[in-house]
Scaffold this motif. Structure first.
Motif, PDB file in Angstrom:
ATOM      1  N   TYR A  25      38.602  47.211  43.366  1.00 59.17           N
ATOM      2  CA  TYR A  25      39.983  47.622  43.642  1.00 59.17           C
ATOM      3  C   TYR A  25      40.085  49.101  43.286  1.00 59.17           C
ATOM      4  CZ  TYR A  25      40.289  42.567  43.216  1.00 59.17           C
ATOM      5  OH  TYR A  25      40.061  41.220  43.363  1.00 59.17           O
ATOM      6  N   LEU A  28      37.984  50.767  40.595  1.00 57.09           N
ATOM      7  CA  LEU A  28      37.360  49.699  39.799  1.00 57.09           C
ATOM      8  C   LEU A  28      36.321  48.942  40.625  1.00 57.09           C
ATOM      9  CD1 LEU A  28      37.412  48.051  37.108  1.00 57.09           C
ATOM     10  CD2 LEU A  28      39.156  46.608  38.181  1.00 57.09           C
ATOM     11  N   VAL A  30      34.238  45.862  40.793  1.00 59.92           N
ATOM     12  CA  VAL A  30      34.234  44.556  40.116  1.00 59.92           C
ATOM     13  C   VAL A  30      32.922  43.825  40.356  1.00 59.92           C
ATOM     14  CG1 VAL A  30      35.375  42.316  39.927  1.00 59.92           C
ATOM     15  CG2 VAL A  30      36.752  44.379  40.180  1.00 59.92           C
ATOM     16  N   ALA A  49      33.680  34.385  32.122  1.00 60.17           N
ATOM     17  CA  ALA A  49      34.861  34.663  31.309  1.00 60.17           C
ATOM     18  C   ALA A  49      35.972  35.221  32.193  1.00 60.17           C
ATOM     19  CB  ALA A  49      34.505  35.658  30.216  1.00 60.17           C
ATOM     20  N   ASN A  50      37.154  35.227  31.649  1.00 61.77           N
ATOM     21  CA  ASN A  50      38.294  35.839  32.306  1.00 61.77           C
ATOM     22  C   ASN A  50      37.962  37.294  32.642  1.00 61.77           C
ATOM     23  OD1 ASN A  50      40.867  35.971  33.228  1.00 61.77           O
ATOM     24  ND2 ASN A  50      41.827  36.187  31.227  1.00 61.77           N
ATOM     25  N   GLY A  51      38.200  37.704  33.879  1.00 63.58           N
ATOM     26  CA  GLY A  51      37.960  39.087  34.279  1.00 63.58           C
ATOM     27  C   GLY A  51      36.548  39.369  34.769  1.00 63.58           C
ATOM     28  N   ALA A  52      35.685  38.356  34.801  1.00 64.84           N
ATOM     29  CA  ALA A  52      34.289  38.565  35.216  1.00 64.84           C
ATOM     30  C   ALA A  52      34.166  38.924  36.693  1.00 64.84           C
ATOM     31  CB  ALA A  52      33.464  37.320  34.914  1.00 64.84           C
ATOM     32  N   GLY A  53      35.163  38.475  37.483  1.00 65.01           N
ATOM     33  CA  GLY A  53      35.105  38.751  38.924  1.00 65.01           C
ATOM     34  C   GLY A  53      34.978  37.491  39.768  1.00 65.01           C
ATOM     35  N   LYS A  54      35.298  36.346  39.193  1.00 66.30           N
ATOM     36  CA  LYS A  54      35.161  35.074  39.914  1.00 66.30           C
ATOM     37  C   LYS A  54      36.132  35.010  41.101  1.00 66.30           C
ATOM     38  CE  LYS A  54      36.156  32.571  36.278  1.00 66.30           C
ATOM     39  NZ  LYS A  54      36.517  33.692  35.376  1.00 66.30           N
ATOM     40  N   SER A  55      37.407  35.297  40.822  1.00 66.98           N
ATOM     41  CA  SER A  55      38.391  35.248  41.916  1.00 66.98           C
ATOM     42  C   SER A  55      38.071  36.305  42.966  1.00 66.98           C
ATOM     43  CB  SER A  55      39.799  35.469  41.374  1.00 66.98           C
ATOM     44  OG  SER A  55      40.176  34.398  40.546  1.00 66.98           O
ATOM     45  N   THR A  56      37.632  37.469  42.509  1.00 65.99           N
ATOM     46  CA  THR A  56      37.266  38.523  43.465  1.00 65.99           C
ATOM     47  C   THR A  56      36.141  38.034  44.373  1.00 65.99           C
ATOM     48  OG1 THR A  56      37.958  40.208  41.875  1.00 65.99           O
ATOM     49  CG2 THR A  56      36.482  40.928  43.640  1.00 65.99           C
ATOM     50  N   GLU A  97      43.608  30.675  43.304  1.00 66.67           N
ATOM     51  CA  GLU A  97      44.033  30.556  41.912  1.00 66.67           C
ATOM     52  C   GLU A  97      45.557  30.606  41.843  1.00 66.67           C
ATOM     53  OE1 GLU A  97      42.081  33.346  39.318  1.00 66.67           O
ATOM     54  OE2 GLU A  97      43.491  32.975  37.703  1.00 66.67           O
TER      55      GLU A  97
HETATM   56  N1  LIG Z   1      44.534  43.122  42.817  1.00 67.41           N
HETATM   57  C1  LIG Z   1      43.872  43.744  41.824  1.00 67.41           C
HETATM   58  N2  LIG Z   1      44.029  45.067  41.603  1.00 67.41           N
HETATM   59  C2  LIG Z   1      43.346  45.702  40.627  1.00 67.41           C
HETATM   60  N3  LIG Z   1      42.479  45.091  39.778  1.00 67.41           N
HETATM   61  C3  LIG Z   1      42.294  43.786  39.940  1.00 67.41           C
HETATM   62  C4  LIG Z   1      42.976  43.032  40.961  1.00 67.41           C
HETATM   63  N4  LIG Z   1      42.571  41.738  40.880  1.00 67.41           N
HETATM   64  C5  LIG Z   1      41.688  41.690  39.864  1.00 67.41           C
HETATM   65  N5  LIG Z   1      41.522  42.915  39.284  1.00 67.41           N
HETATM   66  C6  LIG Z   1      40.613  43.234  38.182  1.00 67.41           C
HETATM   67  O1  LIG Z   1      39.300  42.891  38.602  1.00 67.41           O
HETATM   68  C7  LIG Z   1      38.554  42.319  37.540  1.00 67.41           C
HETATM   69  C8  LIG Z   1      38.062  40.949  37.954  1.00 67.41           C
HETATM   70  O2  LIG Z   1      39.174  40.101  38.179  1.00 67.41           O
HETATM   71  P1  LIG Z   1      39.045  38.651  38.747  1.00 67.41           P
HETATM   72  O3  LIG Z   1      38.145  38.644  39.917  1.00 67.41           O
HETATM   73  O4  LIG Z   1      40.417  38.136  38.926  1.00 67.41           O
HETATM   74  O5  LIG Z   1      38.304  37.899  37.538  1.00 67.41           O
HETATM   75  P2  LIG Z   1      38.227  36.352  37.138  1.00 67.41           P
HETATM   76  O6  LIG Z   1      38.696  35.552  38.302  1.00 67.41           O
HETATM   77  O7  LIG Z   1      36.776  36.134  36.813  1.00 67.41           O
HETATM   78  O8  LIG Z   1      39.088  36.177  35.925  1.00 67.41           O
HETATM   79  C9  LIG Z   1      39.492  42.302  36.334  1.00 67.41           C
HETATM   80  O9  LIG Z   1      39.209  43.456  35.573  1.00 67.41           O
HETATM   81  C10 LIG Z   1      40.864  42.381  36.962  1.00 67.41           C
HETATM   82  O10 LIG Z   1      41.779  43.003  36.090  1.00 67.41           O
END
Ligand SMILES: Nc1ncnc2c1ncn2[C@@H]1O[C@H](COP(=O)(O)OP(=O)(O)O)[C@@H](O)[C@H]1O
Ligand SMILES: [Mg+2]
Length: 245
Positions: A25, A28, A30, A49-56, A97
């Protein structure tokens, strides 16, 4: 890396093969070169862990978030630059999510929204109502009035209305009571047994690995471990970091 180096190698014939995927993003970065594969018929878990990039990872596979580089090969075709709509047409469908159901639409209307790309017929309704009888009873109720567990069921059912070949599930257990989590995971296994391949993101590593055939561990945008679920459940690294032991 024990015995599983092959999981890091590109398998050209895999059902889904992600190779060297980078995404982020703005400034950043990811995903820093994620490679993984999912075979037809599997449940594969992505832990981290939270923030690892799973949802991304999931959002990039389904085209909601752009890939900066790398390949996402699904059934032999690179889908990395297709629109979300085109990716759904090919059979890759996400239950995101946080569920993201439409709170002001009825259960039935929510399900119709899920079917809009590929159309629907009586068999689609039968399938979701057999899996989720509670939704059948509540068809006229507004989505926003369902319990958290029912909303999760609705999110999965809505994805099923698109007839996925590959179902992407992002944190299906998030915020739900333990009994409800057990039920959701039973349903996930039923969906898989009926022939749908599942790629599952979870912070609840124990539940995910109990349901999945194989797993990957994502750490700050990189895959650091992959193995069968049975071996991941026994790995001291996974036990310490993700199973709270
Ligand atoms: N829409 C977004 N804009 C900016 N940063 C984002 C966005 N979505 C996620 N992030 C950042 O990307 C990183 C990975 O997020 P995410 O993929 O949601 O992780 P997870 O699902 O593993 O918790 C985190 O640092 C999060 O803050
Ligand atoms: Mg997430």
């Amino acid at each position: 890396m024990p015995d599983n180096d092959s999981s890091f190698i590109t398998h050209p014939s895999a059902f889904l093969q992600v190779s060297g995927l980078r995404a982020g993003y703005g400034p950043l970065q990811v995903l820093k070169g994620v490679s993984l594969r999912v075979e037809r018929g599997e449940i594969v878990a992505l832990l981290g862990a939270n923030g690892a990039g799973k949802s991304t990872t999931l959002m990039t596979v389904c085209g909601v978030n752009p890939a900066r580089s790398g390949q996402i090969i699904f059934e032999g075709e690179d889908i990395a630059n297709l629109s979300p709509h085109e990716i759904v047409e090919r059979g890759v469908v996400q239950a995101p999510e946080g569920r993201r159901i439409f709170p002001r639409l009825t259960v039935r209307e929510n399900l119709e929204m899920g079917a809009y790309v590929r159309g629907h017929d009586a068999a689609d309704w039968d399938r979701v109502f057999v899996l989720f009888p509670v939704l059948k009873d509540r068809q006229k109720q507004l989505g926003g009035t369902l319990s958290g567990g029912e909303q999760q069921m609705l999110a999965i059912a809505r994805a099923l209305m698109s007839r996925p070949k590959l179902l992407l599930l992002d944190e299906p257990s998030l915020g739900l009571a333990p009994m409800v989590v057990l039920r959701i995971f039973e349903i996930i296994r039923d969906i898989n047994r009926a022939g749908t391949t599942i790629f599952l993101v979870e912070q609840n590593a124990r539940m995910a690995l109990t349901a999945a055939h194989r797993g990957y561990v994502l750490q700050t945008g990189e895959i650091v471990l992959t193995d069968t679920s049975a071996r991941l459940l026994e790995s001291s690294e996974v036990r310490k970091a993700y199973l709270g032991e």
